[in-house]
Design an enzyme around this catalytic site. Structure first.
Site, mmCIF file in Angstrom:
data_model
loop_
_atom_site.group_PDB
_atom_site.id
_atom_site.type_symbol
_atom_site.label_atom_id
_atom_site.label_comp_id
_atom_site.label_asym_id
_atom_site.label_seq_id
_atom_site.Cartn_x
_atom_site.Cartn_y
_atom_site.Cartn_z
ATOM 1 N N LYS A 184 0.867 -1.177 0.000
ATOM 2 C CA LYS A 184 0.000 0.000 0.000
ATOM 3 C C LYS A 184 0.904 1.226 0.000
ATOM 4 O O LYS A 184 1.503 1.572 1.010
ATOM 5 C CB LYS A 184 -0.897 0.051 1.249
ATOM 6 N N GLU A 259 9.552 1.303 11.063
ATOM 7 C CA GLU A 259 10.632 2.277 10.850
ATOM 8 C C GLU A 259 9.988 3.647 10.921
ATOM 9 O O GLU A 259 9.228 4.023 10.028
ATOM 10 C CB GLU A 259 11.278 2.080 9.470
ATOM 11 N N CYS A 293 13.686 10.915 7.012
ATOM 12 C CA CYS A 293 13.654 10.453 8.404
ATOM 13 C C CYS A 293 15.013 10.661 9.042
ATOM 14 O O CYS A 293 15.127 10.798 10.251
ATOM 15 C CB CYS A 293 13.251 8.988 8.463
HETATM 16 P P1 NAD Z 1 2.482 8.404 7.842
HETATM 17 O O1 NAD Z 1 2.725 7.696 9.126
HETATM 18 O O2 NAD Z 1 1.463 9.460 7.806
HETATM 19 O O3 NAD Z 1 2.058 7.353 6.711
HETATM 20 C C1 NAD Z 1 2.863 6.233 6.400
HETATM 21 C C2 NAD Z 1 1.990 5.188 5.716
HETATM 22 O O4 NAD Z 1 1.073 4.663 6.676
HETATM 23 C C3 NAD Z 1 1.126 5.740 4.569
HETATM 24 O O5 NAD Z 1 1.083 4.804 3.526
HETATM 25 C C4 NAD Z 1 -0.224 5.907 5.224
HETATM 26 O O6 NAD Z 1 -1.300 5.867 4.320
HETATM 27 C C5 NAD Z 1 -0.250 4.710 6.167
HETATM 28 N N1 NAD Z 1 -1.190 4.819 7.294
HETATM 29 C C6 NAD Z 1 -1.665 5.945 7.872
HETATM 30 N N2 NAD Z 1 -2.514 5.629 8.877
HETATM 31 C C7 NAD Z 1 -2.549 4.270 8.949
HETATM 32 C C8 NAD Z 1 -3.235 3.341 9.781
HETATM 33 N N3 NAD Z 1 -4.036 3.733 10.747
HETATM 34 N N4 NAD Z 1 -3.021 2.023 9.588
HETATM 35 C C9 NAD Z 1 -2.180 1.584 8.621
HETATM 36 N N5 NAD Z 1 -1.520 2.433 7.780
HETATM 37 C C10 NAD Z 1 -1.692 3.750 7.942
HETATM 38 O O7 NAD Z 1 3.915 8.928 7.376
HETATM 39 P P2 NAD Z 1 4.299 9.781 6.077
HETATM 40 O O8 NAD Z 1 3.794 11.163 6.294
HETATM 41 O O9 NAD Z 1 3.915 9.065 4.835
HETATM 42 O O10 NAD Z 1 5.902 9.755 6.167
HETATM 43 C C11 NAD Z 1 6.616 10.559 7.020
HETATM 44 C C12 NAD Z 1 7.036 9.820 8.273
HETATM 45 O O11 NAD Z 1 7.754 8.630 7.922
HETATM 46 C C13 NAD Z 1 7.991 10.610 9.134
HETATM 47 O O12 NAD Z 1 7.656 10.483 10.480
HETATM 48 C C14 NAD Z 1 9.338 9.959 8.861
HETATM 49 O O13 NAD Z 1 10.297 10.125 9.885
HETATM 50 C C15 NAD Z 1 8.945 8.546 8.675
HETATM 51 N N6 NAD Z 1 9.969 7.818 7.931
HETATM 52 C C16 NAD Z 1 10.746 6.931 8.611
HETATM 53 C C17 NAD Z 1 11.760 6.241 7.947
HETATM 54 C C18 NAD Z 1 12.612 5.235 8.672
HETATM 55 O O14 NAD Z 1 13.168 4.371 8.014
HETATM 56 N N7 NAD Z 1 12.743 5.310 9.978
HETATM 57 C C19 NAD Z 1 11.968 6.470 6.581
HETATM 58 C C20 NAD Z 1 11.156 7.401 5.916
HETATM 59 C C21 NAD Z 1 10.148 8.064 6.601
#
Ligand code: NAD
Length: 505
Positions: A184, A259, A293
Site C-alpha cells: 500500500k 521504521e 527520516c
Molecule cells: P504516515 O505515518 O502518515 O504514513 C505512512 C503510511 O502509513 C502511509 O502509507 C499511510 O497511508 C499509512 N497509514 C496511515 N494511517 C494508517 C493506519 N491507521 N493504519 C495503517 N496504515 C496507515 O507517514 P508519512 O507522512 O507518509 O511519512 C513521514 C514519516 O515517515 C515521518 O515520520 C518519517 O520520519 C517517517 N519515515 C521513517 C523512515 C525510517 O526508516 N525510519 C523512513 C522514511 C520516513
C-alpha cells in the site's frame, strides 16, 4: 516554472494490481496525485480502495505463496536481478515521475531510484546465500542445522519521502526469501510504486506474488494490519501511525517491523573542519526539503566555533535556490503537500513563540513562480534550547535548530535527549572523540565527518527508542525479518537417542 498548466493531456487512471490483473476499487472512488511544485498538474488518478480490495489481494497472495515458496531461491533472485536491470534502463523516466509526484530535486530522485537498483542487486545475491547454520549435535550420528523459511503473505505500508527506495527495501528481500506481498503506497506517491512493480512484472514475477492496493491509511492500511492471513507487516511512517499498526499487529501475533520518526543531531566540535561541517549541515538539513527520516534537524555546536558556524550557515541557506525539482539548477523543492507545509509553518511559529532566534527563512513562498506550489523557505533557528519543542519534535521540513553546547559530554547528552534514535553525526578531527561518539550516541546510525543522511543499502538501517521496534531494514537484517528459522535434526543412528538425557558416562 511555467505559468500555464504543465499537463494538458488527461491524467492516466491507475487501477489496483491484484492477482496479475488491473482492478478498479468496488467503491468506484478515486483520488488525484498532484505535483506539489505545481498543483495544477495531476500526475495520475488512483483507486481509493478499501477492505474488499485488501481481502482480494490477500487471497491472491495466499494462493501465489503455495507456488512461489517452492521456486528455488536462485531462480527467484534472477527475477529480482532482471528487475534491477530494467530499473537501471528506465532510471531517468522513473526519477522524473518521482520528482513530479513528490517534489524532490532530480539528482535526489535519481539517487532514490539508484537505491532501489542497489537493493535489488544486493538481494539478488542473497538468492545464492541466505545462510543458515550447521552446528555439531550433542549426540553421535546426528546432524543439526537451522534453515530459513519464508513467512507467507506480507503487507508493506510505505511513506512518500523515498517512494521507490523504501518499497524496494521491503519487497526485494521479502520476495527473494519466498514470500508474497501486498503493498500500500503512500497516497502522495503511488506512481513510483507502480513503476517499481512494472519493472518486476517485466522481469517475469508470477501473478499474485506482488499486489498493489492504493488508498488511504485508515481505509487500506487498517484492514491490511488486521487481516488474519497477513503474517508480517512492514511499515515505514510516523511514530503515531507506528503505534497504531504495532498494537494491531500484536493482537494477531504478526511479525511487525516499524521504521518511524527521527530528530537527528549533528555535533560540530571546536576542532572540526568547518567548511566540511557546513557542507554537511546544508545537505543534511535541506536535502529532500528536510523531509528525510534521517534529516539533520538539530545542529549542536561547541561554543568556540558557534558564532562563525551559525553566521556561515545562514549566509549559505539564504543562497539556496528553491523551485521545481525538474529544473537542474534548483537546490530544494517544495513540501510534499499542503498539510506538510502547514506543519512546517506551524513549527516555525512555535519556535518563535518559544524564544528561539529565527535567523533566516520562516515564510511560505507563494508569489510568481511559486504560486501553485507548497514552498517554504529554508529556515534556521539559532540559540535554541534543547528542551524547546522545535528541538524535540519531528518537523519533517526545511527547519533546523542550532543549539550551543559547552563540551563533548554536553553535546552527547543533548544529542541523546529526545525520544528518537535514528541517525546521528559528529564533526571532529580527534580520533578519540570520534570513537567516543560512536560508543555513546544512542542511535541506529552514526556518521563521523559526514551528515546524518547517506545510508548504504548493505548495512542495517533503523533506529532506537521511538524510531522503531528493533528490526532493521537493509543488509542481512532484512532477510532476518522476512524469514522464519527452522531447526532440523537428522538422526542417522537408527536408534532412539534422547537429547539432554543420553549423556556419555
Ligand atoms: P504516515 O505515518 O502518515 O504514513 C505512512 C503510511 O502509513 C502511509 O502509507 C499511510 O497511508 C499509512 N497509514 C496511515 N494511517 C494508517 C493506519 N491507521 N493504519 C495503517 N496504515 C496507515 O507517514 P508519512 O507522512 O507518509 O511519512 C513521514 C514519516 O515517515 C515521518 O515520520 C518519517 O520520519 C517517517 N519515515 C521513517 C523512515 C525510517 O526508516 N525510519 C523512513 C522514511 C520516513
Amino acid at each position: 516554472m511555467a505559468t500555464e498548466p504543465i499537463s494538458v493531456t488527461k491524467p492516466r487512471v491507475f487501477k489496483n494490481f491484484i492477482d496479475g490483473q488491473w482492478v478498479e476499487s468496488r467503491s468506484g472512488q478515486a483520488f488525484e496525485n498532484v505535483n506539489p511544485a505545481d498543483t495544477r498538474e495531476v500526475v495520475g488518478i488512483f483507486q481509493r480502495s478499501g477492505k474488499a480490495e485488501v481481502d482480494a489481494a490477500v487471497e491472491a497472495a495466499g494462493r501465489a505463496f503455495a507456488k512461489w515458496r517452492l521456486v528455488p531461491a536462485p531462480r527467484r533472485a534472477e527475477i529480482i536481478y532482471r528487475a534491477s536491470q530494467i530499473l537501471e534502463e528506465r532510471k531517468e523516466d522513473y526519477s522524473r515521475d518521482m520528482t513530479r509526484e513528490m517534489g524532490k530535486v532530480l539528482k535526489e530522485t535519481r539517487g532514490d531510484t539508484q537505491e532501489a537498483i542497489d537493493t535489488g542487486y544486493f538481494m539478488a545475491g542473497e538468492g545464492r546465500r541466505m545462510f543458515g547454520h550447521t552446528v555439531p549435535s550433542e549426540l553421535p550420528n546426528k546432524f543439526a542445522m537451522a534453515v530459513r523459511q519464508p513467512i507467507g503473505v506480507c503487507a508493506m505500508i510505505t511513506p512518500w519521502n523515498f517512494p521507490m527506495a523504501i518499497p524496494s527495501w521491503k519487497l526485494f528481500p521479502a520476495l527473494v526469501a519466498g514470500n508474497t506481498c501486498i503493498i500500500k503506497p503512500a497516497q502522495d506517491t503511488p506512481l513510483s510504486v507502480f513503476n517499481f512493480v512494472e519493472a518486476l512484472m517485466d522481469a517475469g514475477i508470477p501473478k499474485g506474488v506482488v499486489n498493489i492496493v492504493t488508498g488511504f491509511g485508515s481505509e487500506v492500511g487498517t484492514p491490511l494490519t488486521e487481516h488474519p492471513d497477513v503474517r508480517a507487516i512492514s511499515l515505514t511512517g510516523s511514530t503515531a501511525v507506528g503505534r497504531v499498526v504495532g498494537e494491531s499487529a500484536a493482537r494477531s501475533f504478526k511479525r511487525c517491523s516499524l521504521e518511524l520518526g527521527g530528530k537527528n543531531p549533528m555535533i560540530v566540535l571546536d576542532d572540526a573542519n568547518l567548511d566540511l561541517a557546513l557542507d554537511g549541515a546544508l545537505w543534511g538539513a535541506f536535502g529532500t526539503t528536510g523531509q528525510r527520516c534521517t534529516a539533520t534537524s538539530r545542529i549542536i555546536v561547541q561554543k568556540g566555533v558557534y558564532r562563525e558556524f551559525v553566521n556561515r550557515l545562514v549566509e549559505r541557506a539564504k543562497k539556496l535556490k528553491i523551485g521545481n525539482g525538474l529544473d537542474e539548477t534548483v537546490d530544494m523543492g517544495p513540501a510534499v503537500n499542503k498539510s506538510q507545509m502547514e506543519t512546517d509553518l506551524k513549527y516555525i511559529e512555535i519556535g518563535q513563540n518559544e524564544g528561539a532566534k529565527m535567523l533566516c527563512g520562516g515564510h511560505r513562498l507563494e508569489k510568481g513562480e511559486y504560486q501553485h506550489g507548497w514552498f517554504v523557505e529554508p529556515t534556521v533557528f539559532g540559540d535554541v534550547d534543547p528542551k524547546m519543542r522545535i528541538a524535540q519534535e519531528e518537523i519533517f521540513g526545511p527547519v533546523v535548530s542550532v543549539i550551543p553546547c559547552d563540551h563533548m559530554d554536553d553535546a552527547i547528552e543533548i544529542a541523546n535527549g529526545v525520544v528518537y534514535g535514528l541517525s546521528s553525526a559528529i564533526y571532529t578531527k580527534d580520533v578519540n572523540r570520534a570513537f567516543k561518539a560512536m560508543c555513546d550516541l544512542y542511535a541506529g546510525i552514526t556518521y563521523i565527518n559526514a551528515p546524518t543522511i547517506g545510508a548504504e543499502v548493505h548495512l542495517p538501517f533503523g533506529g532506537t527508542k521511538q524510531t522503531g521496534n528493533g528490526h532493521r531494514e537493509g543488509g542481512i537484517g532484512a532477510i532476518d525479518f522476512y524469514t522464519e528459522w527452522k531447526s532440523v535434526y537428522v538422526d542417522y543412528s537408527d536408534r532412539l537417542q534422547k537429547a539432554q538425557i543420553d549423556r556419555p558416562e
